[in-house]
Every structure is written in C-alpha cells, then in structure tokens.
Write a protein that holds these residues in place. Sequence first.
Motif, PDB file in Angstrom:
ATOM      1  N   LEU A  47      81.276  26.958  25.799  1.00  0.00           N
ATOM      2  CA  LEU A  47      81.076  26.944  24.645  1.00  0.00           C
ATOM      3  C   LEU A  47      81.333  25.642  23.870  1.00  0.00           C
ATOM      4  O   LEU A  47      80.449  25.012  23.380  1.00  0.00           O
ATOM      5  CB  LEU A  47      81.785  27.962  23.564  1.00  0.00           C
ATOM      6  CG  LEU A  47      81.277  29.611  24.029  1.00  0.00           C
ATOM      7  CD1 LEU A  47      81.680  30.425  23.038  1.00  0.00           C
ATOM      8  CD2 LEU A  47      79.774  29.601  24.197  1.00  0.00           C
ATOM      9  N   SER A  48      82.652  24.972  23.917  1.00  0.00           N
ATOM     10  CA  SER A  48      83.024  23.584  23.416  1.00  0.00           C
ATOM     11  C   SER A  48      82.232  22.618  24.108  1.00  0.00           C
ATOM     12  O   SER A  48      82.077  21.619  23.310  1.00  0.00           O
ATOM     13  CB  SER A  48      84.505  23.572  23.365  1.00  0.00           C
ATOM     14  OG  SER A  48      85.180  23.480  24.726  1.00  0.00           O
ATOM     15  N   VAL A  50      79.071  22.625  26.176  1.00  0.00           N
ATOM     16  CA  VAL A  50      77.816  22.580  26.388  1.00  0.00           C
ATOM     17  C   VAL A  50      77.196  23.368  25.074  1.00  0.00           C
ATOM     18  O   VAL A  50      76.446  22.842  24.076  1.00  0.00           O
ATOM     19  CB  VAL A  50      77.361  23.374  27.493  1.00  0.00           C
ATOM     20  CG1 VAL A  50      75.592  23.392  27.527  1.00  0.00           C
ATOM     21  CG2 VAL A  50      77.859  22.975  28.740  1.00  0.00           C
ATOM     22  N   ALA A  51      77.545  24.942  24.391  1.00  0.00           N
ATOM     23  CA  ALA A  51      76.627  25.625  23.840  1.00  0.00           C
ATOM     24  C   ALA A  51      76.943  24.996  22.441  1.00  0.00           C
ATOM     25  O   ALA A  51      75.751  24.870  21.661  1.00  0.00           O
ATOM     26  CB  ALA A  51      76.937  26.943  23.967  1.00  0.00           C
ATOM     27  N   LEU A  52      77.960  24.781  21.831  1.00  0.00           N
ATOM     28  CA  LEU A  52      78.351  24.676  20.455  1.00  0.00           C
ATOM     29  C   LEU A  52      77.802  23.203  20.137  1.00  0.00           C
ATOM     30  O   LEU A  52      77.061  23.194  18.884  1.00  0.00           O
ATOM     31  CB  LEU A  52      79.751  24.969  20.123  1.00  0.00           C
ATOM     32  CG  LEU A  52      80.209  26.412  20.179  1.00  0.00           C
ATOM     33  CD1 LEU A  52      81.697  26.458  19.894  1.00  0.00           C
ATOM     34  CD2 LEU A  52      79.181  27.230  19.130  1.00  0.00           C
ATOM     35  N   ARG A  54      75.261  21.755  21.168  1.00  0.00           N
ATOM     36  CA  ARG A  54      73.938  21.719  21.352  1.00  0.00           C
ATOM     37  C   ARG A  54      73.200  22.323  19.970  1.00  0.00           C
ATOM     38  O   ARG A  54      72.368  21.802  19.216  1.00  0.00           O
ATOM     39  CB  ARG A  54      73.291  22.552  22.470  1.00  0.00           C
ATOM     40  CG  ARG A  54      71.894  22.598  22.603  1.00  0.00           C
ATOM     41  CD  ARG A  54      71.615  23.125  23.910  1.00  0.00           C
ATOM     42  NE  ARG A  54      72.068  22.435  25.285  1.00  0.00           N
ATOM     43  CZ  ARG A  54      71.971  22.864  26.412  1.00  0.00           C
ATOM     44  NH1 ARG A  54      70.905  24.080  26.409  1.00  0.00           N
ATOM     45  NH2 ARG A  54      72.136  22.243  27.563  1.00  0.00           N
ATOM     46  N   ILE A  55      74.039  23.534  19.567  1.00  0.00           N
ATOM     47  CA  ILE A  55      73.616  24.004  18.104  1.00  0.00           C
ATOM     48  C   ILE A  55      73.901  23.093  17.105  1.00  0.00           C
ATOM     49  O   ILE A  55      73.279  23.268  16.307  1.00  0.00           O
ATOM     50  CB  ILE A  55      74.493  25.384  18.108  1.00  0.00           C
ATOM     51  CG1 ILE A  55      74.300  26.377  19.066  1.00  0.00           C
ATOM     52  CG2 ILE A  55      73.971  25.971  16.784  1.00  0.00           C
ATOM     53  CD1 ILE A  55      74.803  27.736  19.206  1.00  0.00           C
ATOM     54  N   GLY A  56      75.165  22.498  17.172  1.00  0.00           N
ATOM     55  CA  GLY A  56      75.401  21.715  15.910  1.00  0.00           C
ATOM     56  C   GLY A  56      74.484  20.371  16.017  1.00  0.00           C
ATOM     57  O   GLY A  56      74.181  20.211  14.936  1.00  0.00           O
ATOM     58  N   GLU A  57      73.889  19.971  17.179  1.00  0.00           N
ATOM     59  CA  GLU A  57      73.040  18.739  17.059  1.00  0.00           C
ATOM     60  C   GLU A  57      71.882  19.360  16.350  1.00  0.00           C
ATOM     61  O   GLU A  57      71.528  18.620  15.639  1.00  0.00           O
ATOM     62  CB  GLU A  57      72.879  18.483  18.573  1.00  0.00           C
ATOM     63  CG  GLU A  57      73.372  17.180  19.021  1.00  0.00           C
ATOM     64  CD  GLU A  57      73.444  17.017  20.798  1.00  0.00           C
ATOM     65  OE1 GLU A  57      72.240  17.466  20.849  1.00  0.00           O
ATOM     66  OE2 GLU A  57      74.516  16.680  21.209  1.00  0.00           O
ATOM     67  N   VAL A  58      71.147  20.476  16.973  1.00  0.00           N
ATOM     68  CA  VAL A  58      69.988  20.738  16.262  1.00  0.00           C
ATOM     69  C   VAL A  58      70.012  21.194  14.796  1.00  0.00           C
ATOM     70  O   VAL A  58      69.094  20.679  14.090  1.00  0.00           O
ATOM     71  CB  VAL A  58      69.491  22.122  17.031  1.00  0.00           C
ATOM     72  CG1 VAL A  58      68.410  22.949  16.339  1.00  0.00           C
ATOM     73  CG2 VAL A  58      69.280  21.939  18.271  1.00  0.00           C
ATOM     74  N   ILE A  59      71.093  21.573  14.288  1.00  0.00           N
ATOM     75  CA  ILE A  59      71.238  21.947  12.884  1.00  0.00           C
ATOM     76  C   ILE A  59      71.485  20.610  12.182  1.00  0.00           C
ATOM     77  O   ILE A  59      70.884  20.470  11.246  1.00  0.00           O
ATOM     78  CB  ILE A  59      72.646  22.843  12.576  1.00  0.00           C
ATOM     79  CG1 ILE A  59      72.255  24.206  13.215  1.00  0.00           C
ATOM     80  CG2 ILE A  59      72.897  23.012  11.327  1.00  0.00           C
ATOM     81  CD1 ILE A  59      73.484  25.145  13.136  1.00  0.00           C
TER      82      ILE A  59
END
Lengths: 175, 250
Positions: A47-48, A50-52, A54-59
């Motif tokens: 999560l720390s 890869v996933a998060l 990525r979500i942070g970047e998109v937002i």
Amino acid sequence: MAQPHNTETGVPHEAGHSTAFPPLDPNNFAPQLIWLAITFAALYTVLSRVALPRIGEVIEERRDRIQRDLDAAERLKSETEKALRDYEQSLADARNKSGAIARETRDRLAAETERERAEVDAAVNAKIADAEKRINEMKTTALSSVNDIAAETAGAIVGKLLGEDVSVAEVKKVL
Amino acid sequence: MPDPIHQFEIKRLVPFDLFGLDATFTNSSLFMVLAAGIISGFLIVSMRGRSLVPTRLQSLSEILYEFVANMVRDTMGAGHGAMKYFPLVFTIFIFILTLNMLGMIPGFFTVTSHLAVTAGLALLVFVIVLAVGFAKNGVGFLKLFVPSGVPIYVLPLVVMIEIISFLSRPISHSVRLFANMLAGHITLKVFAGFIIMLLGAGGAYGVLAILPLTMATALTALEFLVAFLQAYVFAMLTCMYLNDALHPGH
C-alpha cells in the motif's frame, strides 16, 4: 435438536479444542501473531509503496488540472472584458469622430450657401441698379420728347386753325 | 443447539515451524492473507486506468483514500509530518475493515474476534507512538503526563492517573475491537440457533421461529454497522495516539 456431535459445518468436535475458549487460548497466540506480522507488513509495503501513492497522484493531478482550468477560464474572462472595453472605447471614438465630421460638413455647406447667396444678391442688386438707371434715362428722354410732341401738336393745331404753317421753333417761342 | 463458540475455533491447516516458534498456517492466517490480497488487488486494479474522470471502482478507492486522509488531517493537522503516518493508518483501517467484513460472510472466519490479533495491532500502534514520541520530542514527550494548569498539590495524583491511562491504552484499544466482534458473532449465532431449535420442535413452535429470525436479521444489519464502526474507531484512536506523539503538550 441437532445431533450433539455435529456442528453446522458437519465437522465433529475435536476433543482437545473444547477445553479452552479459542479466542483466548494461548496456544493460538504465536501462529496468529506471526501471520499477522507477515500479512500486515506485506500489506503495508504494497500500500505505502504502490497503491496509495498512485491514488494520491491521480487525486493530485485532478486537483491541479481543475485549478489550471479555473485559472485559464479566469484569464480568458479578463481578456474578454478587456476586449469589450476596447471595443466600447473605439465605438465611442468613432461616434465622436462622426459627430465632428457632420458638424464640420454642416458648417462648410452653410458657409458656402451664404457666400453664394451674397454673390447672387450682389448680382441682382447690380442689375436692379442698372435697370433703375435705364428707367430714369428713359423717363428723362420721354419727358423731353413730350415737349417736342406738344410743340409739334400745338403747331399743327395752330397751323390748321390759322391755315398757315407754324414752325415748331415759333411755337416753342410762344410757349 | 449449535455451539456458538465453534465459529471461533482455530483450524491448523499447514503445520509450520519458524525458528522454534509455532507458525502454523491456520484458518486465521488464511483469512489474513485473503484480506491482504483482496485489498492490494482491489486498490491496484481499480486504479489501473488512472482516469481523470474516475470509474466506479476507482472512485471507491479514492473515497477510501480521502476518508482516511481527512481523518489523519483532522486529528493530526494537515502538515507533512502528519501525512507521513497516513499509509500506516490507512493500512490499519482497511485491514481491519476487510477482516470484519469478511467475517460477516456466513461460514467465514472472523480474524478480529481473536484477542491476539487485535492486541498485536494495538501493541504495534503503542510501540510506534512511544518510538515516535521520544524520537520527535526527546524527554519532552513526558510532558504528555503533566497536563498544564493543574494545581501543584494534585499534580502527583494527576500524573499517576495519566501514566496509568496511557499504559492501559493498548488494552482498551484491542479489547474494544475484539469484544465487539466476538459478542456480535456470538449473539448472531445464538439467535440463529433459536430459529433451528424452534423449527425442530415443530408445530406451533415453528411459527414462533419468526421472532428470532427477525432479531437475527436486524442484528446482521447492526453487525455490518459495527464492523465498519470498529474499524473506524480503531483507526481514529490510532490517529489520536499518534497525534499525542507528535504534539505531546495538552
């Protein structure tokens, strides 16, 4: 009632597990804690790393994009307002200019008309004066002719009456 | 009557020894691995498009992200120092939430109904709070136990109470989640047992089975709420404890 040795899954009870309450059984602590550590560490890493992000970047990207679009809209709006002001300014200028041209033309035409009228007046007055002069001359001539005619007429009348010719000079003398 | 405790039994699936420790792969381990897999898979697959205009799944991921991010910002301040702990809080929240929700599926094992798991998570938070508190503030972290504006003659008593309440944090933190999940699942199973008993009795008793059925249905809805709420409370308390570590002055 259900059969005593069967549970809802149909698996018979194991004798060793019925002694302790399973959620508090110390025999179960080690495997649970070890697998909790393994799964939690793995999940945290995924999560720390890869996933998060990525979500942070998109937002973040969406927020930036919206901000950029808002800024662009703001800029275009102010440009539009400026163009409108310029247009109104040039419209007012044109109106003033056309007013000035109209006034000037009117003044010029009025002056021309005035000048032409003055010329015509002068010409007419000259002709009138001329005509009056001629009339006076003719009147004088005519009046002087009246004496001659009167004398002639009088001579003729007298000649008829006397039966002899009387010259005009004699008549004039008499008169 | 079916045994309401049976659902909490640990089934040893693959015996495994780790440096002399009992690391048997149990049904609990299976559901922890399953939860971690579901979470990673969902968050990564749903964000695959990275769309500016999110799809349904992507917006679900983003809502979860924003939900936890707001929780962290509201309790710990919006600074970069607070957001460093966002992945930890998010992992704790989503892990507990998924384990609780998986436990709501009939026949599935509820990992969070075991004290060892909730205590493990609570102790992890406790240790991190201690480490961060002393690393950031040094001895100043002890100010946490000395509230300002307290008269000097009651100060020793207050400090003692503060220390005891600080030390009991991991207990209340872990027992709250564990007890809620345990009690909820036992209650559900007991009411479900009443239905079977009444139907088994036959005749007029069968008609009465409608009462525990209604109760079990309502409790199921309540349990879904509790499953979410306890994950939220656990994450929220984690934020507040971390906030104490970052800003120990009361």
